[in-house]
Design a protein around this motif. Sequence first.
Motif, mmCIF file in Angstrom:
data_model
loop_
_atom_site.group_PDB
_atom_site.id
_atom_site.type_symbol
_atom_site.label_atom_id
_atom_site.label_comp_id
_atom_site.label_asym_id
_atom_site.label_seq_id
_atom_site.Cartn_x
_atom_site.Cartn_y
_atom_site.Cartn_z
ATOM 1 N N GLN A 55 0.877 -1.175 0.000
ATOM 2 C CA GLN A 55 0.000 0.000 0.000
ATOM 3 C C GLN A 55 0.916 1.227 0.000
ATOM 4 O O GLN A 55 1.695 1.424 0.948
ATOM 5 N N GLY A 98 -8.296 1.140 2.274
ATOM 6 C CA GLY A 98 -7.814 1.696 1.013
ATOM 7 C C GLY A 98 -7.394 0.605 0.050
ATOM 8 O O GLY A 98 -7.761 -0.561 0.187
ATOM 9 N N SER A 142 -9.548 -3.862 -2.466
ATOM 10 C CA SER A 142 -9.867 -2.693 -1.643
ATOM 11 C C SER A 142 -10.161 -3.139 -0.224
ATOM 12 O O SER A 142 -10.783 -4.180 -0.017
#
Lengths: 504, 504
Positions: B36, B63, B84
């Motif tokens: 990420q 996220g 997600s």
Amino acid sequence: MSKQSVSKWDLFEASFIGPDAGNPYIDVSFEAFFKQNSRVVRVPGFYDGAGTYKVRFMPDNEGEWTYTTISSVAELDGQTGAFSVMPPTAGNHGPVHVANQFHFAYADGTPYLPFGTTSYAWTHQPLDLQAETLKTLAGARFNKMRMAVFPKDYPFNVNEPLFDIFERDEEGELDFDRPNPVAFRHFEMQVAALCKLGIEADIIIFHPYDRWGYCDMSSAQDYRFVGYLTARLAAFRNVWWSLANEYDFLLNSKPMAQWDRYFQIIEENDPYRHLKSIHNGDVKANYDHRKPWVSHVCIQNWDVKRTQEWRDAYGKPVVNDEPEYEGNILLSWGNISAEELVHRYWITLLRGGYAGHGETFMHPEDILWWAKGGVLHGEAWKRIGFLRDILEQDVKKGLTPLAPSDNWPWSRVSGASDGDVVYIYLGEHQPVIWAPGLPTEPGDYDVDVIDTWNMTVNPARIVDAPANHPTRHGAQTRSRRPDAVFAVELPGKPHLAIRIRRRR
Amino acid sequence: MSKQSVSKWDLFEASFIGPDAGNPYIDVSFEAFFKQNSRVVRVPGFYDGAGTYKVRFMPDNEGEWTYTTISSVAELDGQTGAFSVMPPTAGNHGPVHVANQFHFAYADGTPYLPFGTTSYAWTHQPLDLQAETLKTLAGARFNKMRMAVFPKDYPFNVNEPLFDIFERDEEGELDFDRPNPVAFRHFEMQVAALCKLGIEADIIIFHPYDRWGYCDMSSAQDYRFVGYLTARLAAFRNVWWSLANEYDFLLNSKPMAQWDRYFQIIEENDPYRHLKSIHNGDVKANYDHRKPWVSHVCIQNWDVKRTQEWRDAYGKPVVNDEPEYEGNILLSWGNISAEELVHRYWITLLRGGYAGHGETFMHPEDILWWAKGGVLHGEAWKRIGFLRDILEQDVKKGLTPLAPSDNWPWSRVSGASDGDVVYIYLGEHQPVIWAPGLPTEPGDYDVDVIDTWNMTVNPARIVDAPANHPTRHGAQTRSRRPDAVFAVELPGKPHLAIRIRRRR
């Protein structure tokens, strides 16, 4: 004049008139040598006030004895006498000593299992209360009493004592150089009264609960006091010397070397070598009970499953004289339930130690047994008497813990044996079947289940020992594969004990 | 194809097809890097049988995430994906970690007070019994379960497990180089079922109760097994790693360095750093819980008043996962009364530790909760749930013992505070009036008396604090002159607690 006679282990006393000027307690030396054939025993004398000097002797052998005095003043020096010592009267077994390393016996070999109680200041209370205390003791099963020479100042203990321990001067101040013979005579009378009831007097010499100044005597005054006490009391056969209650709370005024010296002074002046111990306050402040002048471990500790640790650490008898008291006062050492105190007794005894009783119930006139005596209000004392009766049926040498080096299961439950008898106390454990500690070889056994609270003894229901479940790890097999030849069925409730006696 | 999504702290899984020849468990390396932004998390994959390879990931941040695989075989190497991460669903607080040195909290900051129970082999029992166990757990208040990966061979535990943990070869022998994915899938299903109930799975990796040979795997096999288990299970948020039950009973085949290495293998393969602990058998054989890979002290010890000692010795949360169990079997760790277990819970919690529950009542079909689950037969579990409810009302950071360095009175009774709440557990003590630990400054307080057995909470009767009795020795004044501004009157019976809450 016919020759005096006295029973073995009873008290022989001789009185003499000497000077009463100055301070005879300090100025006059006075002792006697008691002789039988080639044997000589030195015994210190003491001043008893009003020009009277005394020497006391507890003969430990029958037959003819003589004595000769030695003194720094002429009229007390070279006095002689003779007396006969007769066999002991019924019930007189002599003084108690250590026996079999961790236990006690009277001088005639009779086992003595201490079942003590505590009433620190009972001899300082009004006379009718003292009489009531003695009456209560006569109806209970205690055979030791912890009691202090000095009066007590503490919550619930604010009254003035019956007698000052020292005389007062013209200003009314205590003169710590002049013992008060009236106080000592009274104290001795009550020690003798306990002796008649078969109760040992565990005499506490120092304690911190003081408002009169006894705690703040000089070291020289302390040493003289210990010597004087020994000279007066050592000839009473039921005397034990307890150097202090909670000695560590006095360390700020009496350093450790002074405590050692008190012990030594007793050794120098007590030819009978009565039992000597010292009691701690903080659980981390045990005196070093390995010192040679300590006869047994006197301890205050609520964590009674540690009894084995104290046996191991000191190698002497363990008397836990304050495993907390039955009662309901605010102070946490004095408010456990009767069930808990009885529980702690069984745990302590069945781990090879001894326990002490005390009672601290709130009372409208502040008459709490633990300090003032009176009557017992609790429920533990009856069960403690029951335990004493049970053990005295069979215990001869004293109880040895089962497999003390083995963590399993004897750290969790308590068990001990003496010769052909085994006791197991399950306490908070409530198995419906039990095998560890039971016989591992066939034989004739009487097996009983004891309800420690309801005070019943009933034959156990015997069943086959549980089958061994094979396990991989050797470490588990000792207990999980019990090699008992039988097992006992139990009702699955707490506070039961099992007794196994081999039939001869 | 729409992008996958998963909730924060839920389990993301990706599957791939690869080789099934040879022994993929040993021959094939397979891992993934989850990313990420600039952050990269290495996650080991695992072989799930029949040519299927999986990687599991528990995202801890919302996220977009991507991943790339790395493998020694081409078809598993360089695979990529994206997904997600959504906000956590209601009741999902994330994994539990250490908080405030001696305590625990979920990742979202919600306090977690462990109230665990024990059913070592529940996932190895018939499916209907497993369903019954989950139903029982849904109706109780436990939030942690001690449970073993391997089946159990022990008294009362002689049935074969539902699944072997490793596959069998043609001769029917277990092949410790080939984990059985069916067994692991079932185990994981039950870990997930516990998660739904809000119960942490305290997964016991090794234990000595074995007849199948799991105890005798080689060190290389052990290490692979620990790595495989970690790869499969670390992404379940309710996982705790318990290296062993009674590890010291395995020391003859698994030396200490091997235990250290198991911990390290988990650290290498569990990016979430789930809680890690190790449980002793003999009370003298504690692992050195100060080692950095140990998150908290897991202990077996019946002497619960020593909780402070373990806090001091290790400086980590103390979870006494075996303070003996409620029951009535022959084995002494499994036959204490319900009253005693509840008593030990209160003592442990109010000395700043945590306790574990177990039940071992004799059963005609040997279905004992502690190993097989089923239903609860005892009386302690309800009182333990009551204790949890009481504490969760007010405890935020965790309980700190009252005056832990002060021997008085908190070695005898138990007390702890957290912010504006104070609890005192009197246990076997039964004062009719109490002051220590009560507020020392005026204020508005809600003071309640809790009956820990009858599960009642009632306002306390407030009275004046007892007058101070002047004593000579400073050492006594802390407690014997309580400086409380008030005192509480009590009915003079055992097993009561006092709660003091300051009103804001």
